[in-house]
Design a protein around this motif. Structure first.
Motif, PDB file in Angstrom:
ATOM      1  N   TYR A  99     -37.847   3.191  -7.466  1.00  0.00           N
ATOM      2  CA  TYR A  99     -37.156   3.999  -8.105  1.00  0.00           C
ATOM      3  C   TYR A  99     -35.510   3.375  -8.224  1.00  0.00           C
ATOM      4  CZ  TYR A  99     -40.112   8.007  -8.826  1.00  0.00           C
ATOM      5  OH  TYR A  99     -40.663   8.857  -9.343  1.00  0.00           O
ATOM      6  N   VAL A 100     -35.066   2.892  -7.288  1.00  0.00           N
ATOM      7  CA  VAL A 100     -33.869   2.076  -7.352  1.00  0.00           C
ATOM      8  C   VAL A 100     -33.679   1.179  -8.476  1.00  0.00           C
ATOM      9  CG1 VAL A 100     -32.160   0.330  -6.272  1.00  0.00           C
ATOM     10  CG2 VAL A 100     -33.087   2.156  -5.001  1.00  0.00           C
ATOM     11  N   GLY A 101     -34.921   0.305  -8.725  1.00  0.00           N
ATOM     12  CA  GLY A 101     -34.924  -0.641  -9.785  1.00  0.00           C
ATOM     13  C   GLY A 101     -35.154   0.271 -10.995  1.00  0.00           C
ATOM     14  N   SER A 102     -35.718   1.112 -11.072  1.00  0.00           N
ATOM     15  CA  SER A 102     -35.894   2.037 -12.294  1.00  0.00           C
ATOM     16  C   SER A 102     -34.598   2.838 -12.783  1.00  0.00           C
ATOM     17  CB  SER A 102     -36.701   3.249 -12.177  1.00  0.00           C
ATOM     18  OG  SER A 102     -36.851   4.029 -13.226  1.00  0.00           O
ATOM     19  N   TYR A 103     -33.904   2.946 -11.827  1.00  0.00           N
ATOM     20  CA  TYR A 103     -32.559   3.767 -12.255  1.00  0.00           C
ATOM     21  C   TYR A 103     -31.466   2.756 -12.505  1.00  0.00           C
ATOM     22  CZ  TYR A 103     -34.722   8.066 -10.749  1.00  0.00           C
ATOM     23  OH  TYR A 103     -35.419   9.271 -10.498  1.00  0.00           O
ATOM     24  N   LEU A 104     -31.650   1.448 -11.996  1.00  0.00           N
ATOM     25  CA  LEU A 104     -30.656   0.474 -12.324  1.00  0.00           C
ATOM     26  C   LEU A 104     -30.942   0.165 -14.027  1.00  0.00           C
ATOM     27  CD1 LEU A 104     -31.148  -2.084  -9.462  1.00  0.00           C
ATOM     28  CD2 LEU A 104     -28.968  -1.099 -10.118  1.00  0.00           C
ATOM     29  N   ALA A 105     -31.970   0.135 -14.359  1.00  0.00           N
ATOM     30  CA  ALA A 105     -32.364   0.093 -15.764  1.00  0.00           C
ATOM     31  C   ALA A 105     -31.864   1.333 -16.463  1.00  0.00           C
ATOM     32  CB  ALA A 105     -33.718  -0.127 -15.837  1.00  0.00           C
ATOM     33  N   VAL A 106     -31.770   2.381 -15.989  1.00  0.00           N
ATOM     34  CA  VAL A 106     -31.638   3.618 -16.698  1.00  0.00           C
ATOM     35  C   VAL A 106     -29.897   3.741 -16.803  1.00  0.00           C
ATOM     36  CG1 VAL A 106     -31.132   6.108 -16.478  1.00  0.00           C
ATOM     37  CG2 VAL A 106     -33.483   5.313 -16.211  1.00  0.00           C
ATOM     38  N   LEU A 107     -29.373   3.391 -15.751  1.00  0.00           N
ATOM     39  CA  LEU A 107     -27.866   3.431 -15.683  1.00  0.00           C
ATOM     40  C   LEU A 107     -27.325   2.369 -16.494  1.00  0.00           C
ATOM     41  CD1 LEU A 107     -27.419   4.932 -12.262  1.00  0.00           C
ATOM     42  CD2 LEU A 107     -26.719   6.115 -14.485  1.00  0.00           C
ATOM     43  N   GLY A 108     -27.516   1.075 -16.465  1.00  0.00           N
ATOM     44  CA  GLY A 108     -27.407   0.024 -16.720  1.00  0.00           C
ATOM     45  C   GLY A 108     -26.153  -0.661 -16.011  1.00  0.00           C
ATOM     46  N   ARG A 109     -25.155  -0.114 -15.685  1.00  0.00           N
ATOM     47  CA  ARG A 109     -24.232  -0.423 -14.611  1.00  0.00           C
ATOM     48  C   ARG A 109     -24.199   0.575 -13.617  1.00  0.00           C
ATOM     49  NH1 ARG A 109     -19.552   1.852 -16.118  1.00  0.00           N
ATOM     50  NH2 ARG A 109     -19.390   2.940 -13.948  1.00  0.00           N
ATOM     51  N   VAL A 110     -24.325  -0.095 -12.373  1.00  0.00           N
ATOM     52  CA  VAL A 110     -24.266   0.736 -11.283  1.00  0.00           C
ATOM     53  C   VAL A 110     -23.232   0.411 -10.213  1.00  0.00           C
ATOM     54  CG1 VAL A 110     -25.443   1.436  -9.110  1.00  0.00           C
ATOM     55  CG2 VAL A 110     -26.647   1.180 -11.405  1.00  0.00           C
ATOM     56  N   ASP A 111     -22.351   1.327  -9.801  1.00  0.00           N
ATOM     57  CA  ASP A 111     -21.227   1.127  -8.728  1.00  0.00           C
ATOM     58  C   ASP A 111     -21.615   1.388  -7.479  1.00  0.00           C
ATOM     59  OD1 ASP A 111     -19.268   0.848 -10.893  1.00  0.00           O
ATOM     60  OD2 ASP A 111     -19.686   2.814 -11.377  1.00  0.00           O
ATOM     61  N   ALA A 112     -22.579   1.901  -7.100  1.00  0.00           N
ATOM     62  CA  ALA A 112     -23.121   2.504  -5.666  1.00  0.00           C
ATOM     63  C   ALA A 112     -24.335   2.835  -5.758  1.00  0.00           C
ATOM     64  CB  ALA A 112     -21.923   3.373  -5.238  1.00  0.00           C
ATOM     65  N   ILE A 113     -25.184   2.572  -4.467  1.00  0.00           N
ATOM     66  CA  ILE A 113     -26.371   3.285  -4.099  1.00  0.00           C
ATOM     67  C   ILE A 113     -25.881   4.070  -2.740  1.00  0.00           C
ATOM     68  CG2 ILE A 113     -28.773   2.838  -3.470  1.00  0.00           C
ATOM     69  CD1 ILE A 113     -28.498   0.229  -4.827  1.00  0.00           C
ATOM     70  N   THR A 114     -26.114   5.235  -2.758  1.00  0.00           N
ATOM     71  CA  THR A 114     -25.802   6.278  -1.684  1.00  0.00           C
ATOM     72  C   THR A 114     -27.034   6.865  -0.923  1.00  0.00           C
ATOM     73  OG1 THR A 114     -23.605   6.517  -2.446  1.00  0.00           O
ATOM     74  CG2 THR A 114     -24.364   8.095  -0.898  1.00  0.00           C
ATOM     75  N   ALA A 169     -21.774  -1.546  -4.253  1.00  0.00           N
ATOM     76  CA  ALA A 169     -21.629  -0.839  -2.818  1.00  0.00           C
ATOM     77  C   ALA A 169     -22.802   0.012  -2.443  1.00  0.00           C
ATOM     78  CB  ALA A 169     -20.231   0.248  -2.724  1.00  0.00           C
ATOM     79  N   VAL A 170     -23.221  -0.228  -1.036  1.00  0.00           N
ATOM     80  CA  VAL A 170     -24.179   0.689  -0.505  1.00  0.00           C
ATOM     81  C   VAL A 170     -23.399   1.575   0.663  1.00  0.00           C
ATOM     82  CG1 VAL A 170     -26.360   0.597   0.803  1.00  0.00           C
ATOM     83  CG2 VAL A 170     -25.772  -1.352  -0.828  1.00  0.00           C
ATOM     84  N   CYS A 171     -23.687   2.705   0.337  1.00  0.00           N
ATOM     85  CA  CYS A 171     -23.034   3.903   1.103  1.00  0.00           C
ATOM     86  C   CYS A 171     -23.780   4.644   1.844  1.00  0.00           C
ATOM     87  CB  CYS A 171     -22.119   4.710  -0.054  1.00  0.00           C
ATOM     88  SG  CYS A 171     -20.689   3.777  -1.141  1.00  0.00           S
ATOM     89  N   VAL A 172     -23.371   5.403   2.931  1.00  0.00           N
ATOM     90  CA  VAL A 172     -23.947   6.298   3.586  1.00  0.00           C
ATOM     91  C   VAL A 172     -23.017   7.466   3.655  1.00  0.00           C
ATOM     92  CG1 VAL A 172     -24.923   7.047   5.794  1.00  0.00           C
ATOM     93  CG2 VAL A 172     -25.034   4.551   5.258  1.00  0.00           C
ATOM     94  N   ILE A 173     -23.377   8.726   3.079  1.00  0.00           N
ATOM     95  CA  ILE A 173     -22.435  10.012   2.680  1.00  0.00           C
ATOM     96  C   ILE A 173     -23.315  10.977   3.415  1.00  0.00           C
ATOM     97  CG2 ILE A 173     -21.215  11.493   1.143  1.00  0.00           C
ATOM     98  CD1 ILE A 173     -20.070   8.451   1.267  1.00  0.00           C
ATOM     99  N   PRO A 174     -22.805  11.754   4.558  1.00  0.00           N
ATOM    100  CA  PRO A 174     -23.327  13.052   4.977  1.00  0.00           C
ATOM    101  C   PRO A 174     -23.450  14.080   3.832  1.00  0.00           C
ATOM    102  CG  PRO A 174     -21.988  11.946   6.690  1.00  0.00           C
ATOM    103  CD  PRO A 174     -21.637  11.266   5.375  1.00  0.00           C
ATOM    104  N   THR A 175     -24.619  14.655   3.547  1.00  0.00           N
ATOM    105  CA  THR A 175     -24.656  15.702   2.557  1.00  0.00           C
ATOM    106  C   THR A 175     -24.033  16.896   3.133  1.00  0.00           C
ATOM    107  OG1 THR A 175     -26.004  16.697   0.812  1.00  0.00           O
ATOM    108  CG2 THR A 175     -26.880  16.492   3.230  1.00  0.00           C
ATOM    109  N   GLU A 176     -23.518  17.831   2.113  1.00  0.00           N
ATOM    110  CA  GLU A 176     -22.873  19.369   2.810  1.00  0.00           C
ATOM    111  C   GLU A 176     -23.379  19.984   1.581  1.00  0.00           C
ATOM    112  OE1 GLU A 176     -21.286  20.141   5.387  1.00  0.00           O
ATOM    113  OE2 GLU A 176     -20.722  18.126   6.361  1.00  0.00           O
ATOM    114  N   GLU A 177     -24.658  20.478   1.569  1.00  0.00           N
ATOM    115  CA  GLU A 177     -25.094  21.296   0.694  1.00  0.00           C
ATOM    116  C   GLU A 177     -24.494  22.832   0.642  1.00  0.00           C
ATOM    117  OE1 GLU A 177     -29.373  20.574  -0.495  1.00  0.00           O
ATOM    118  OE2 GLU A 177     -29.374  19.707   1.584  1.00  0.00           O
ATOM    119  N   GLU A 178     -24.301  23.236   1.984  1.00  0.00           N
ATOM    120  CA  GLU A 178     -23.861  24.628   1.990  1.00  0.00           C
ATOM    121  C   GLU A 178     -22.393  24.454   1.278  1.00  0.00           C
ATOM    122  OE1 GLU A 178     -25.321  23.007   4.504  1.00  0.00           O
ATOM    123  OE2 GLU A 178     -27.179  24.381   4.888  1.00  0.00           O
ATOM    124  N   LEU A 179     -21.774  23.688   1.765  1.00  0.00           N
ATOM    125  CA  LEU A 179     -20.317  23.431   1.182  1.00  0.00           C
ATOM    126  C   LEU A 179     -20.388  23.479  -0.436  1.00  0.00           C
ATOM    127  CD1 LEU A 179     -17.095  23.377   1.518  1.00  0.00           C
ATOM    128  CD2 LEU A 179     -17.483  20.907   1.830  1.00  0.00           C
TER     129      LEU A 179
END
Length: 371
Positions: free
Chosen positions: A285-300, A347-357
């Motif tokens: 899926y990462v490969g597929s979305y690289l193609a969809v976006l064309g330019r990617v700044d980060a994978i999170t 960039a490869v990032c790790v971001i805690p999600t805050e769905e309730e916020l």
């Protein structure tokens, strides 16, 4: 600050958070509602208990998590009788999730009749995906009549995390392209261009896409025909197998990635193979979305597995260095916010999600409490 109560009502549970601005001032959950020995006989008793326990002084609104908004609801929506009726009409698209949310909505509206209430839909963030990304090559009359299309889920998580990624990178959201990987017991990927979803892995339901705890993710549709015609399984049995006995559970016998990693480390061949299937699907899926976006700044990476399993992050992106994607082992093991080497093109990032916020913030915007 204005207080917002966020409710996530399931068929036999209610989870809640009370926000004062962005601060959580109370949280909790009521489980086994209606069950023998449970904390409450029904949702009304459960929610009445929650509200009796909380200090609701200054409560400005209630935000309800609703999994499926169909094609009608593309943003958080103030709940009226008509909106509640529409959520009920959408139950066939989310039979496991929308009924609980609807019950929570109806009970909360009766208990707090003077407080505005808002439905925040998991599907709404993906309403910006263009037609070629949501339509399947099936009979268009059938598709139109029965709502056969990609809707996507985990929208509040993908929305929040993509914005936070831009903040971490010090870039405007509108100029940032991100691949977000929400990896929990349920898992989904999204391609987000300038803060707007343009692709996602889940479909009409939360079943397809990535490998999950008990859900299969992508399978050849002919598997269903084969199991029905040749194996003699009923449709209910097939659905049960793919949704509750698939995924990591089906491959390794356990549905928790922590257990999969433990068994893999102990030499369990099934757990090792399950891990490889899991991370390969992410990589595809990462490969597929690289193609969809064309330019990617980060994978999170986000959610329980994404935030806490460095082995998954490293393996899922292994071999992608020629594409500008790399993981720094030491940073990854420490769980830093950015785990890619300095100077990496992506960039490869790790971001805690805050769905309730995110639900609280969307509730404020829908009721005019925030710009």
């Amino acid at each position: 600050m204005t207080r917002v109560l966020v409710l996530n009502s399931g068929s036999s549970s209610v989870r809640y958070r009370l926000f004062d601005g962005s601060e959580v001032v109370a949280k909790g959950h009521v489980e086994r509602i209606g069950e023998a020995g449970g904390a409450a006989a029904d949702h009304r008793e459960a929610l009445q208990g929650v509200m009796d326990e909380l200090d609701l002084t200054g409560l400005a609104a209630v935000g309800h998590r609703v999994v499926h908004g169909g094609e009608r609801f593309t943003a958080a929506t103030v709940i009226t009788d008509e909106v509640a009726a529409a959520v009920e009409e959408l139950i066939p698209l989310a039979p496991l999730h929308n009924p609980g949310a609807l019950t929570g909505i109806r009970v909360a509206r009766k208990l707090l009749p003077d407080v505005p209430q808002v439905a925040v839909f998991d599907t709404a963030f993906h309403a910006t995906i263009p037609p070629e990304g949501v339509l399947w090559a099936v009979d268009r009359e059938l598709a139109a009549r029965w709502g056969l299309r990609r809707y996507g889920f985990h929208g509040t998580s993908h929305a929040y995390v993509s914005r936070e990624t831009a903040r971490v990178l010090g870039r405007p959201v509108a100029e940032t392209n991100v691949i977000t990987l929400h990896l929990g017991n349920g898992a989904s990927a999204a391609a987000v261009r300038g803060g707007r979803s343009v692709a996602t892995s889940m479909g009409m339901s939360p079943l397809p896409g990535l490998v999950m705890g008990t859900r299969s993710g992508d399978v050849d549709p002919s598997v269903l025909f084969h199991l029905h015609r040749v194996a003699g399984l009923s449709l209910d049995e097939i659905e049960e197998s793919l949704t509750r006995r698939g995924g990591l559970q089906g491959l390794a016998g356990v549905n928790d990635m922590r257990q999969v990693l433990e068994h893999r480390a102990a030499g369990d061949a099934d757990a090792a193979l399950a891990f490889e299937v899991y991370v390969r699907r992410i990589r595809e899926y990462v490969g597929s979305y690289l193609a969809v976006l064309g330019r990617v700044d980060a994978i999170t990476f986000t959610a329980g597995v994404g935030e806490n399993a460095p082995e998954v992050r490293a393996a899922a992106l292994a071999g992608l260095e020629p594409l500008g994607i790399a993981v720094d082992g030491a940073r990854n093991d420490r769980g830093e916010r950015v785990v890619s080497p300095d100077g990496s093109p992506i960039a490869v990032c790790v971001i805690p999600t805050e769905e309730e916020l995110e639900i609280a913030e969307q509730t404020r915007r829908a009721t005019g409490l925030a710009s």
